[in-house]
Design a protein around this motif. Structure first.
Motif, PDB file in Angstrom:
ATOM      1  N   ILE A  20       0.848  -1.202   0.000  1.00 39.02           N
ATOM      2  CA  ILE A  20       0.000   0.000   0.000  1.00 39.02           C
ATOM      3  C   ILE A  20       0.882   1.250   0.000  1.00 39.02           C
ATOM      4  O   ILE A  20       0.611   2.205  -0.739  1.00 39.02           O
ATOM      5  CB  ILE A  20      -0.957  -0.001   1.209  1.00 39.02           C
ATOM      6  N   ALA A  21       1.942   1.245   0.813  1.00 38.16           N
ATOM      7  CA  ALA A  21       2.844   2.400   0.877  1.00 38.16           C
ATOM      8  C   ALA A  21       3.538   2.631  -0.462  1.00 38.16           C
ATOM      9  O   ALA A  21       3.749   3.778  -0.862  1.00 38.16           O
ATOM     10  CB  ALA A  21       3.881   2.199   1.984  1.00 38.16           C
ATOM     11  N   GLU A  22       3.888   1.564  -1.164  1.00 35.34           N
ATOM     12  CA  GLU A  22       4.593   1.688  -2.441  1.00 35.34           C
ATOM     13  C   GLU A  22       3.670   2.017  -3.604  1.00 35.34           C
ATOM     14  O   GLU A  22       4.010   2.835  -4.455  1.00 35.34           O
ATOM     15  CB  GLU A  22       5.322   0.372  -2.765  1.00 35.34           C
ATOM     16  N   ARG A  23       2.522   1.356  -3.670  1.00 34.14           N
ATOM     17  CA  ARG A  23       1.659   1.444  -4.852  1.00 34.14           C
ATOM     18  C   ARG A  23       0.382   2.244  -4.650  1.00 34.14           C
ATOM     19  O   ARG A  23      -0.270   2.603  -5.623  1.00 34.14           O
ATOM     20  CB  ARG A  23       1.266   0.039  -5.302  1.00 34.14           C
ATOM     21  N   GLY A  24      -0.023   2.450  -3.403  1.00 32.02           N
ATOM     22  CA  GLY A  24      -1.306   3.069  -3.122  1.00 32.02           C
ATOM     23  C   GLY A  24      -2.374   1.994  -2.969  1.00 32.02           C
ATOM     24  O   GLY A  24      -2.250   0.897  -3.520  1.00 32.02           O
ATOM     25  N   ALA A  25      -3.425   2.312  -2.251  1.00 32.90           N
ATOM     26  CA  ALA A  25      -4.485   1.334  -1.980  1.00 32.90           C
ATOM     27  C   ALA A  25      -5.199   0.917  -3.261  1.00 32.90           C
ATOM     28  O   ALA A  25      -5.508  -0.262  -3.458  1.00 32.90           O
ATOM     29  CB  ALA A  25      -5.477   1.899  -0.965  1.00 32.90           C
ATOM     30  N   GLU A  26      -5.480   1.877  -4.127  1.00 31.25           N
ATOM     31  CA  GLU A  26      -6.216   1.569  -5.362  1.00 31.25           C
ATOM     32  C   GLU A  26      -5.473   0.569  -6.242  1.00 31.25           C
ATOM     33  O   GLU A  26      -6.091  -0.243  -6.920  1.00 31.25           O
ATOM     34  CB  GLU A  26      -6.484   2.851  -6.157  1.00 31.25           C
ATOM     35  N   ALA A  27      -4.156   0.612  -6.240  1.00 34.35           N
ATOM     36  CA  ALA A  27      -3.363  -0.251  -7.114  1.00 34.35           C
ATOM     37  C   ALA A  27      -2.889  -1.530  -6.415  1.00 34.35           C
ATOM     38  O   ALA A  27      -2.189  -2.335  -7.014  1.00 34.35           O
ATOM     39  CB  ALA A  27      -2.161   0.519  -7.647  1.00 34.35           C
ATOM     40  N   THR A  28      -3.273  -1.720  -5.159  1.00 29.41           N
ATOM     41  CA  THR A  28      -2.859  -2.908  -4.422  1.00 29.41           C
ATOM     42  C   THR A  28      -3.745  -4.085  -4.801  1.00 29.41           C
ATOM     43  O   THR A  28      -4.963  -4.004  -4.709  1.00 29.41           O
ATOM     44  CB  THR A  28      -2.919  -2.656  -2.899  1.00 29.41           C
ATOM     45  N   ARG A  29      -3.099  -5.172  -5.237  1.00 33.37           N
ATOM     46  CA  ARG A  29      -3.825  -6.388  -5.641  1.00 33.37           C
ATOM     47  C   ARG A  29      -3.416  -7.547  -4.743  1.00 33.37           C
ATOM     48  O   ARG A  29      -2.353  -7.527  -4.138  1.00 33.37           O
ATOM     49  CB  ARG A  29      -3.495  -6.739  -7.094  1.00 33.37           C
ATOM     50  N   ALA A  31      -2.342 -10.329  -5.714  1.00 38.16           N
ATOM     51  CA  ALA A  31      -1.092 -10.889  -6.249  1.00 38.16           C
ATOM     52  C   ALA A  31       0.123 -10.148  -5.700  1.00 38.16           C
ATOM     53  O   ALA A  31       1.141 -10.774  -5.371  1.00 38.16           O
ATOM     54  CB  ALA A  31      -1.103 -10.837  -7.776  1.00 38.16           C
ATOM     55  N   ASP A  32       0.027  -8.826  -5.572  1.00 39.44           N
ATOM     56  CA  ASP A  32       1.137  -8.030  -5.034  1.00 39.44           C
ATOM     57  C   ASP A  32       1.399  -8.372  -3.569  1.00 39.44           C
ATOM     58  O   ASP A  32       2.542  -8.525  -3.146  1.00 39.44           O
ATOM     59  CB  ASP A  32       0.840  -6.533  -5.144  1.00 39.44           C
ATOM     60  N   VAL A  33       0.330  -8.475  -2.798  1.00 40.58           N
ATOM     61  CA  VAL A  33       0.465  -8.769  -1.371  1.00 40.58           C
ATOM     62  C   VAL A  33       0.966 -10.199  -1.179  1.00 40.58           C
ATOM     63  O   VAL A  33       1.812 -10.458  -0.314  1.00 40.58           O
ATOM     64  CB  VAL A  33      -0.874  -8.540  -0.628  1.00 40.58           C
ATOM     65  N   ALA A  34       0.483 -11.131  -1.995  1.00 40.57           N
ATOM     66  CA  ALA A  34       0.953 -12.515  -1.910  1.00 40.57           C
ATOM     67  C   ALA A  34       2.451 -12.577  -2.168  1.00 40.57           C
ATOM     68  O   ALA A  34       3.193 -13.249  -1.440  1.00 40.57           O
ATOM     69  CB  ALA A  34       0.193 -13.394  -2.909  1.00 40.57           C
ATOM     70  N   GLU A  35       2.915 -11.858  -3.168  1.00 41.29           N
ATOM     71  CA  GLU A  35       4.340 -11.839  -3.477  1.00 41.29           C
ATOM     72  C   GLU A  35       5.151 -11.191  -2.356  1.00 41.29           C
ATOM     73  O   GLU A  35       6.191 -11.702  -1.944  1.00 41.29           O
ATOM     74  CB  GLU A  35       4.588 -11.097  -4.790  1.00 41.29           C
ATOM     75  N   ALA A  36       4.662 -10.071  -1.828  1.00 41.02           N
ATOM     76  CA  ALA A  36       5.386  -9.347  -0.780  1.00 41.02           C
ATOM     77  C   ALA A  36       5.441 -10.121   0.531  1.00 41.02           C
ATOM     78  O   ALA A  36       6.407  -9.996   1.291  1.00 41.02           O
ATOM     79  CB  ALA A  36       4.748  -7.981  -0.539  1.00 41.02           C
ATOM     80  N   SER A  37       4.416 -10.919   0.805  1.00 38.84           N
ATOM     81  CA  SER A  37       4.366 -11.624   2.086  1.00 38.84           C
ATOM     82  C   SER A  37       4.740 -13.101   1.979  1.00 38.84           C
ATOM     83  O   SER A  37       4.847 -13.783   2.994  1.00 38.84           O
ATOM     84  CB  SER A  37       2.985 -11.471   2.722  1.00 38.84           C
ATOM     85  N   GLY A  38       4.907 -13.589   0.748  1.00 38.09           N
ATOM     86  CA  GLY A  38       5.342 -14.966   0.562  1.00 38.09           C
ATOM     87  C   GLY A  38       4.296 -16.014   0.841  1.00 38.09           C
ATOM     88  O   GLY A  38       4.616 -17.136   1.239  1.00 38.09           O
ATOM     89  N   VAL A  39       3.034 -15.657   0.661  1.00 40.67           N
ATOM     90  CA  VAL A  39       1.952 -16.633   0.841  1.00 40.67           C
ATOM     91  C   VAL A  39       1.149 -16.725  -0.448  1.00 40.67           C
ATOM     92  O   VAL A  39       1.131 -15.784  -1.249  1.00 40.67           O
ATOM     93  CB  VAL A  39       1.013 -16.258   2.015  1.00 40.67           C
ATOM     94  N   SER A  42      -4.570 -17.866  -2.201  1.00 39.68           N
ATOM     95  CA  SER A  42      -5.636 -18.573  -1.481  1.00 39.68           C
ATOM     96  C   SER A  42      -5.579 -18.296   0.025  1.00 39.68           C
ATOM     97  O   SER A  42      -6.619 -18.244   0.688  1.00 39.68           O
ATOM     98  CB  SER A  42      -5.563 -20.076  -1.754  1.00 39.68           C
ATOM     99  N   THR A  43      -4.386 -18.087   0.571  1.00 38.41           N
ATOM    100  CA  THR A  43      -4.260 -17.749   1.988  1.00 38.41           C
ATOM    101  C   THR A  43      -4.853 -16.375   2.259  1.00 38.41           C
ATOM    102  O   THR A  43      -5.541 -16.170   3.263  1.00 38.41           O
ATOM    103  CB  THR A  43      -2.782 -17.796   2.429  1.00 38.41           C
ATOM    104  N   LEU A  44      -4.601 -15.437   1.357  1.00 37.92           N
ATOM    105  CA  LEU A  44      -5.188 -14.096   1.509  1.00 37.92           C
ATOM    106  C   LEU A  44      -6.710 -14.173   1.454  1.00 37.92           C
ATOM    107  O   LEU A  44      -7.401 -13.520   2.241  1.00 37.92           O
ATOM    108  CB  LEU A  44      -4.673 -13.164   0.417  1.00 37.92           C
ATOM    109  N   GLN A  45      -7.229 -14.966   0.530  1.00 38.71           N
ATOM    110  CA  GLN A  45      -8.678 -15.117   0.422  1.00 38.71           C
ATOM    111  C   GLN A  45      -9.255 -15.764   1.673  1.00 38.71           C
ATOM    112  O   GLN A  45     -10.335 -15.388   2.132  1.00 38.71           O
ATOM    113  CB  GLN A  45      -9.025 -15.929  -0.824  1.00 38.71           C
ATOM    114  N   ASP A  53     -11.497  -5.948   2.329  1.00 37.04           N
ATOM    115  CA  ASP A  53     -11.304  -6.351   3.720  1.00 37.04           C
ATOM    116  C   ASP A  53      -9.817  -6.476   4.055  1.00 37.04           C
ATOM    117  O   ASP A  53      -9.405  -6.191   5.183  1.00 37.04           O
ATOM    118  CB  ASP A  53     -12.034  -7.663   4.013  1.00 37.04           C
ATOM    119  N   LEU A  54      -9.013  -6.897   3.095  1.00 34.43           N
ATOM    120  CA  LEU A  54      -7.556  -6.937   3.293  1.00 34.43           C
ATOM    121  C   LEU A  54      -7.023  -5.522   3.519  1.00 34.43           C
ATOM    122  O   LEU A  54      -6.231  -5.289   4.434  1.00 34.43           O
ATOM    123  CB  LEU A  54      -6.864  -7.568   2.086  1.00 34.43           C
TER     124      LEU A  54
END
Length: 130
Positions: A20-29, A31-39, A42-45, A53-54
């Motif tokens: 969110i800090a890098e891309r902004g909330a609107e551009a946060t997907r 896939a980006d969060v999964a890559e950044a957090s290593g999960v 399906s874990t995010l879902q 909600d994320l």
């Protein structure tokens, strides 16, 4: 939720805050969060259900973390306390201030978040103009 699952969720929220800090909330997907957090996505879902909600969970986690860090360092003279807050807010470590800005931007467009985000402001301060 077990300790391991709770830790993993916290890691995901910290990864989401970085995105969110890098891309902004609107551009946060997811896939980006999964890559950044290593999960996997399906874990995010499983944890959050949907992207909105994320984002809300990441906003709340970031606010709680920032407030805890600031409160922890409030020692010394009033001037020293003010400097501590200013260094934390203006500092680049983690980009927490960017997440706050995105949270406020999100609140401008989302009435539900705007109503609930007041709970994350210190001392019940108003979060929107009356």
């Amino acid at each position: 939720m077990g300790r391991r699952a709770g830790r993993r969720r916290q890691d995901v929220l910290e990864g989401a805050a970085r995105v969110i800090a890098e891309r902004g909330a609107e551009a946060t997907r997811f896939a980006d969060v999964a890559e950044a957090s290593g999960v996997p996505i399906s874990t995010l879902q499983y944890y959050f259900g949907n992207r909105e909600d994320l984002l809300v969970a990441a906003f709340r986690h970031s606010a709680a973390t920032d407030l805890a860090v600031v409160r922890q360092g409030l020692r010394g003279t009033p001037w020293e306390r003010l400097l501590h807050i200013a260094h934390h807010v203006a500092g680049e470590e983690g980009g927490g201030w960017r997440v706050w800005v995105e949270s406020w931007r999100w609140a401008l467009r989302d009435a539900e978040w705007r109503g609930s985000s007041c709970a994350t402001t210190p001392h019940g301060a108003p979060c929107s103009p009356r």
